[in-house]
Write a protein that holds these residues in place. Sequence first.
Motif, PDB file in Angstrom:
ATOM      1  N   UNK A   2      21.681  42.128  34.351  1.00 42.00           N
ATOM      2  CA  UNK A   2      20.533  41.199  34.278  1.00 42.00           C
ATOM      3  C   UNK A   2      19.739  41.307  35.571  1.00 42.00           C
ATOM      4  N   UNK A   3      18.423  41.602  35.458  1.00 39.59           N
ATOM      5  CA  UNK A   3      17.619  41.720  36.676  1.00 39.59           C
ATOM      6  C   UNK A   3      17.533  40.390  37.415  1.00 39.59           C
ATOM      7  N   UNK A   4      17.377  40.485  38.724  1.00 38.00           N
ATOM      8  CA  UNK A   4      17.284  39.286  39.561  1.00 38.00           C
ATOM      9  C   UNK A   4      15.972  38.551  39.293  1.00 38.00           C
ATOM     10  N   UNK A   5      16.053  37.259  39.329  1.00 35.59           N
ATOM     11  CA  UNK A   5      14.874  36.414  39.097  1.00 35.59           C
ATOM     12  C   UNK A   5      14.033  36.405  40.363  1.00 35.59           C
ATOM     13  N   UNK A   6      12.769  36.675  40.197  1.00 28.59           N
ATOM     14  CA  UNK A   6      11.863  36.705  41.336  1.00 28.59           C
ATOM     15  C   UNK A   6      11.017  35.431  41.373  1.00 28.59           C
ATOM     16  N   UNK A   7      10.659  35.039  42.563  1.00 28.07           N
ATOM     17  CA  UNK A   7       9.843  33.823  42.762  1.00 28.07           C
ATOM     18  C   UNK A   7       8.410  34.113  42.370  1.00 28.07           C
ATOM     19  N   UNK A   8       7.758  33.170  41.712  1.00 32.67           N
ATOM     20  CA  UNK A   8       6.372  33.337  41.278  1.00 32.67           C
ATOM     21  C   UNK A   8       5.437  33.543  42.473  1.00 32.67           C
ATOM     22  N   UNK A   9       5.671  32.824  43.532  1.00 35.90           N
ATOM     23  CA  UNK A   9       4.825  32.962  44.724  1.00 35.90           C
ATOM     24  C   UNK A   9       4.994  34.349  45.342  1.00 35.90           C
ATOM     25  N   UNK A  10       6.223  34.849  45.283  1.00 34.37           N
ATOM     26  CA  UNK A  10       6.481  36.182  45.823  1.00 34.37           C
ATOM     27  C   UNK A  10       5.804  37.258  44.966  1.00 34.37           C
ATOM     28  N   UNK A  11       5.809  37.058  43.664  1.00 34.14           N
ATOM     29  CA  UNK A  11       5.164  38.043  42.768  1.00 34.14           C
ATOM     30  C   UNK A  11       3.679  38.124  43.066  1.00 34.14           C
ATOM     31  N   UNK A  12       3.028  36.970  43.236  1.00 35.83           N
ATOM     32  CA  UNK A  12       1.582  36.965  43.485  1.00 35.83           C
ATOM     33  C   UNK A  12       1.250  37.267  44.937  1.00 35.83           C
ATOM     34  N   UNK A  13       2.274  37.210  45.810  1.00 39.58           N
ATOM     35  CA  UNK A  13       2.028  37.523  47.219  1.00 39.58           C
ATOM     36  C   UNK A  13       1.280  36.431  47.947  1.00 39.58           C
ATOM     37  N   UNK A  14       1.521  35.176  47.615  1.00 34.74           N
ATOM     38  CA  UNK A  14       0.849  34.030  48.264  1.00 34.74           C
ATOM     39  C   UNK A  14       1.903  33.066  48.818  1.00 34.74           C
ATOM     40  N   UNK A  15       1.406  32.207  49.683  1.00 34.48           N
ATOM     41  CA  UNK A  15       2.291  31.174  50.221  1.00 34.48           C
ATOM     42  C   UNK A  15       2.419  30.018  49.227  1.00 34.48           C
TER      43      UNK A  15
ATOM     44  N   UNK B 234      14.690  26.488  43.532  1.00 34.73           N
ATOM     45  CA  UNK B 234      15.971  27.012  43.996  1.00 34.73           C
ATOM     46  C   UNK B 234      16.954  27.166  42.842  1.00 34.73           C
ATOM     47  N   UNK B 235      16.997  26.190  41.957  1.00 26.61           N
ATOM     48  CA  UNK B 235      17.915  26.269  40.813  1.00 26.61           C
ATOM     49  C   UNK B 235      17.518  27.405  39.875  1.00 26.61           C
ATOM     50  N   UNK B 236      16.202  27.615  39.676  1.00 29.02           N
ATOM     51  CA  UNK B 236      15.734  28.689  38.791  1.00 29.02           C
ATOM     52  C   UNK B 236      16.102  30.054  39.375  1.00 29.02           C
ATOM     53  N   UNK B 237      15.911  30.199  40.692  1.00 31.21           N
ATOM     54  CA  UNK B 237      16.230  31.479  41.328  1.00 31.21           C
ATOM     55  C   UNK B 237      17.723  31.781  41.284  1.00 31.21           C
ATOM     56  N   UNK B 238      18.563  30.674  41.246  1.00 29.54           N
ATOM     57  CA  UNK B 238      20.009  30.867  41.154  1.00 29.54           C
ATOM     58  C   UNK B 238      20.472  31.029  39.708  1.00 29.54           C
ATOM     59  N   UNK B 239      19.556  30.896  38.754  1.00 31.15           N
ATOM     60  CA  UNK B 239      19.900  31.069  37.357  1.00 31.15           C
ATOM     61  C   UNK B 239      20.486  29.845  36.708  1.00 31.15           C
ATOM     62  N   UNK B 240      20.276  28.680  37.295  1.00 30.05           N
ATOM     63  CA  UNK B 240      20.813  27.433  36.748  1.00 30.05           C
ATOM     64  C   UNK B 240      19.838  26.892  35.707  1.00 30.05           C
ATOM     65  N   UNK B 241      20.352  26.547  34.580  1.00 29.11           N
ATOM     66  CA  UNK B 241      19.529  25.982  33.526  1.00 29.11           C
ATOM     67  C   UNK B 241      19.646  24.469  33.517  1.00 29.11           C
ATOM     68  N   UNK B 242      18.637  23.743  33.084  1.00 25.63           N
ATOM     69  CA  UNK B 242      18.717  22.286  33.014  1.00 25.63           C
ATOM     70  C   UNK B 242      19.858  21.841  32.114  1.00 25.63           C
ATOM     71  N   UNK B 243      20.622  20.844  32.547  1.00 27.75           N
ATOM     72  CA  UNK B 243      21.769  20.349  31.808  1.00 27.75           C
ATOM     73  C   UNK B 243      23.073  20.805  32.409  1.00 27.75           C
TER      74      UNK B 243
END
Length: 445
Positions: free
Chosen positions: A1-14, A77-86
């Motif tokens: 499973x590919x690593x989850x990337x941050x949306x801000x990192x993908x767009x290259x913005x702060x 942080x939870x999304x990047x760690x792969x944690x789902x709600x619940x």
Amino acid sequence: MPAIRCHYEVLGVERDVDDSAIKKAHRKLALKCHPDKQIGKSAEEIEAATDFFKLVQEAYECLSDPNERKWYDDHREAILMGIKPGENTNDHAPSYVVEVTMFHHPSAYSNSYSDDEGSFFHVYGEIFSKVDGGERKGWVAQGNIDEPEFRPKFGTSKSEWKEVQSFYRSWESFSSILNFAWVDQYDIREAPNRRYKRAMETENEKVRRKAKKDRNDEILSLLHFVKRRDPRIKQHKLEVEQKKREKEKLKKEDASRRKAEAAIARESWRIEQEKFMANLEASDLDAGRIRLADLEDDEYEYVGKKGKKKRGKKGKKSKEIQIDQRTETPLEYASIESNPNENDNKSCPHLEESSHADMVENDCDQQLHFDEVVEDFEDDYSSEISEEPEIFRCEYCRKDFKSKPQMENHMRSKKHRETVKKFEKRMKEKAKEEEELFELIDQAA
């Protein structure tokens, strides 16, 4: 499973950029990695560009919507760690949430209370630093720009009491600044309508509050565990008790000293009062004022409206004695005056009879004159005794008056009233000073 990337990192913005910057970054990347722009490239490059383009689109769709962006910031942080709600367990907590349960036991450190590795101060100094660092890291990860202040360090075995006190005061008011979004039970993006969305948000908020309370209790429990075993706290308690005993000892000594000083002051006050009363009585006697209490009832008796004095038999006896003494002198004087004539008569016999007649006549005249003098003296003396003048005196102003109307006019005068007020003021001040002195004596006793 590919690593989850941050949306801000993908767009290259702060993380703190505005919507226009996100839109500009998305447009730039979309033009660069769009599949239609990959003509003439290899299949692998086209596939990589296509996958990256999907990430750009997902990032823009999330960050362009304010609600989506807020939810993403809370759960990043939870999304990047792969944690789902619940999945709200501590096993899925972010990395900056430090686990401290294992440190609630003495086996977490060696029996040494030095600053060596594995000792009490080394182990708990590191754990509290990690907790503080995790709080700061989580605060920034939640999308906050300003950084919170650092909490005081645990210190070493040689730390001063001010540093130790500052540490415990700061951590005893610990309250986590994390939002605990990773414990949410529901994904509000899946809500079919606003009613379900509000219900999901309410349930998520309850779970967050409970998780935050448990975290605060966990840290405070660890702090209490450490404080009971901190040798610096024990040493400070001993010093405080020693100072307290010394203070009580000094207090007792000071009380004894004040009691002795009060006794000396009381004795000095008594002597001064005796001297004062003696001087006051002496001044009263010098001024000719005699108190009624000092008069003897058998010698002085005040009767009548005008206060005339009546003397007893002793006064009458003295009166007769004085009259006899006064009458004795004229008789002797008369006999002395008559003796020289006798010699003259003897020298002249023919004048003896006429001289004798003249002498008898002179003696009669002298006797009559003496009787008149005695009678006048008795009248004057009896009038002095029976009609002694009544004296009206104002003790406030120390003035004498011949009549009652004069006294009444004086009492109505402004000067007399002012003098009375001054006298009453002095008496009140003196009474107050004596009362304060008696209170001081009672407290010392």
